[in-house]
Structure formats: C-alpha cells, structure tokens
Motif scaffolding. Structure first.
Motif, PDB file in Angstrom:
ATOM      1  N   GLY A  35       0.813  -1.199   0.000  1.00 27.32           N
ATOM      2  CA  GLY A  35       0.000   0.000   0.000  1.00 27.32           C
ATOM      3  C   GLY A  35       0.851   1.256   0.000  1.00 27.32           C
ATOM      4  N   PRO A  36       0.239   2.401  -0.271  1.00 26.32           N
ATOM      5  CA  PRO A  36       0.978   3.664  -0.297  1.00 26.32           C
ATOM      6  C   PRO A  36       1.538   4.083   1.054  1.00 26.32           C
ATOM      7  CG  PRO A  36      -1.385   4.038  -0.552  1.00 26.32           C
ATOM      8  CD  PRO A  36      -1.179   2.571  -0.656  1.00 26.32           C
ATOM      9  N   ASP A  37       1.070   3.434   2.130  1.00 24.99           N
ATOM     10  CA  ASP A  37       1.626   3.689   3.462  1.00 24.99           C
ATOM     11  C   ASP A  37       2.705   2.678   3.835  1.00 24.99           C
ATOM     12  OD1 ASP A  37       0.023   1.455   3.689  1.00 24.99           O
ATOM     13  OD2 ASP A  37      -1.046   2.130   5.485  1.00 24.99           O
ATOM     14  N   GLY A  38       3.027   1.784   2.909  1.00 24.56           N
ATOM     15  CA  GLY A  38       4.033   0.764   3.171  1.00 24.56           C
ATOM     16  C   GLY A  38       3.495  -0.505   3.788  1.00 24.56           C
ATOM     17  N   HIS A  39       2.171  -0.599   3.957  1.00 24.94           N
ATOM     18  CA  HIS A  39       1.629  -1.828   4.534  1.00 24.94           C
ATOM     19  C   HIS A  39       1.665  -2.953   3.510  1.00 24.94           C
ATOM     20  CE1 HIS A  39      -2.386  -1.218   2.554  1.00 24.94           C
ATOM     21  NE2 HIS A  39      -2.486  -2.515   2.739  1.00 24.94           N
TER      22      HIS A  39
END
Length: 258
Positions: free
Chosen positions: A151-155
């Motif tokens: 994901g864009p949050d690094g998840h």
C-alpha cells in the motif's frame, strides 16, 4: 547503497506493466515446476488489492500444472465471498474462474464464521496446519511462493504501520478489527509465516508507488511493514516493479533472467 544483508532483495524493473505481467508469469511457472519436481505439489499464498490484475499471464500458460496447486490467501477481509472487498472474489474473477484449478485446491476463509473473527482466524490457521503439518516438520508453514502487494503507506498483507500485529511472533494467522483501511475487520498471515516462505515476491506498479517504494528499498531501517519482509535463509525476496514505480529508487536493479 550498501546492504549488510547477506541475502539482499532482488529488484526487477520492467518498462511497462505488460512486461511485468509476462515475466511474473514466467517466474511463477518456474517456481511451480521446481516445487512440483521436488515434492509433488506447489503451495502459494496470494494477496488481494491490485495483485490479481498482474496474474493474467498465467492464463493459458501451457506449463502450469493447476492440479498440483494449493492456494491460500495472505490476508482476507472479513466479508462474504461474493462481496466486492473479498480478496477471494478478486482472485477468482481475475484468475481462478479462467483456469482449470480444482476448487478444493483453493482455500478461502470459512464464510460461516464471519460473525466470530477470532474463530475465523483460528479455523484458517487449522486449514494451514492440515495442509502443512502432515507434510512438513518446520515450526511454521513453508510456502513455495508468497505474492504480496504494497500500500501507499508501506503496509503489506493486513500488517499496517504502528500496529501491534507487527510484533506477533507465535500465531500463524492473526486477526485485526481496527484496520486503518476499510473494511476494518481482516485476518492476515503473520511475519513468521511470510518470512519462512521459500520465495516471497512483491509486485508494485505505477506512479502512486514511487515514494513508498523508494523508502522501503533505500531506507529499510525505517521499519515500514513491507521493509520487514525478509525471508529467513534459505528463502529469497524479489521485487517486480515497473519503471514508473521505480523512478525514485536508488537500489540496484537486476536484469531479469531465469
């Protein structure tokens, strides 16, 4: 940038998503054949999100032995199988409905347990035990291949930045009721399972992944969830990205060869 990791990630970057789809299929088929030649079956765990869109290269591939595949989900939203948020639905629509894989070789969550998330996670862990414990002697299941998105949050999977699940060390399957990304209720494989896989491969494409991909690959010590995916030896980690996603990455590319 130097990496102290004796088994650093391998980064493949392709000019366009279509090239990535083709080469990812080649990679998966090769790993499948190696596993089947070694032990007669191929165990795979899939994420949802945009990942199913990149699996189209497997459709019609003459070397895929679908009857030897055993497929699980890295994470799943606690929704019915026909819900638009279901990873199982996405993978079925994009891949499984178009290939001759036996239905019993695909392992979705038990949709009768949606009202009891703890039991749902326990039952999915039992499903893993049934597949792996009788055939392998490892403390954790050893998938032949785990395919992940980011994901864009690094998840990755349903492992989110700052969440307590990042420190889970015992369970194979954990549940989350406060996902920062809807829907809030999910189950997920934990790091011990992901990092015991023989092969883990991330797929990341597009402009929206530029900043986070650069952070994860060039600054892994920041500890974002995707950076914490590091298979234990003798496992290997690969990244399949397109050039658009990799434009800000300094980490060295590797030419794709098999």
């Amino acid at each position: 940038m130097s990496h102290p990791d004796p088994n650093p990630p391998i980064l493949y970057s392709f000019p366009a998503k279509a090239d990535l789809v083709e080469h990812l299929a080649t990679f998966v088929v090769k790993k499948q054949l190696e596993a089947i030649n070694r032990k007669g079956r191929f165990t795979l765990a899939l994420s949802g999100g945009s990942l199913p869109d990149t699996l189209g290269g497997l459709i019609g591939h003459s070397s895929v032995k679908w009857d030897k595949w055993h497929v699980f989900y890295v994470d799943e939203r606690v929704v019915p199988h026909d819900h638009p948020d279901s990873n199982h639905l996405a993978c079925t629509d994009k891949l499984f409905s178009k290939v001759p894989i036996p239905k019993e070789n695909i392992h979705p969550i038990d949709a009768t347990l949606l009202d009891n998330i703890e039991e749902l996670a326990d039952e999915y862990e039992k499903e893993l035990i049934r597949e792996f414990a009788s055939k392998d002697s490892a403390r954790f299941p050893v998938f032949d291949l785990i395919l992940l998105g980011m994901g864009p949050d690094g998840h990755t999977a349903s492992l989110f930045p700052g969440h307590s699940l990042l420190s889970e060390e015992d369970r194979w399957v954990a549940y989350i009721e406060d996902s920062p990304k809807p829907p809030p209720k999910r189950i997920t494989l934990t790091y011990p399972v992901i990092n015991h896989a023989a092969i883990v491969a991330f797929v990341a494409t597009g402009k929206g992944k530029q900043d986070i991909l650069a952070t994860v690959l060039d600054n892994p010590d920041e500890g974002l969830p995707s950076s914490r995916v590091r298979p234990v030896s003798p496992g290997h980690l690969y990244w399949f990205v397109d050039d658009e996603a990799a434009v800000k990455v300094s980490y060295p590319r590797t030419p794709f060869t098999l």
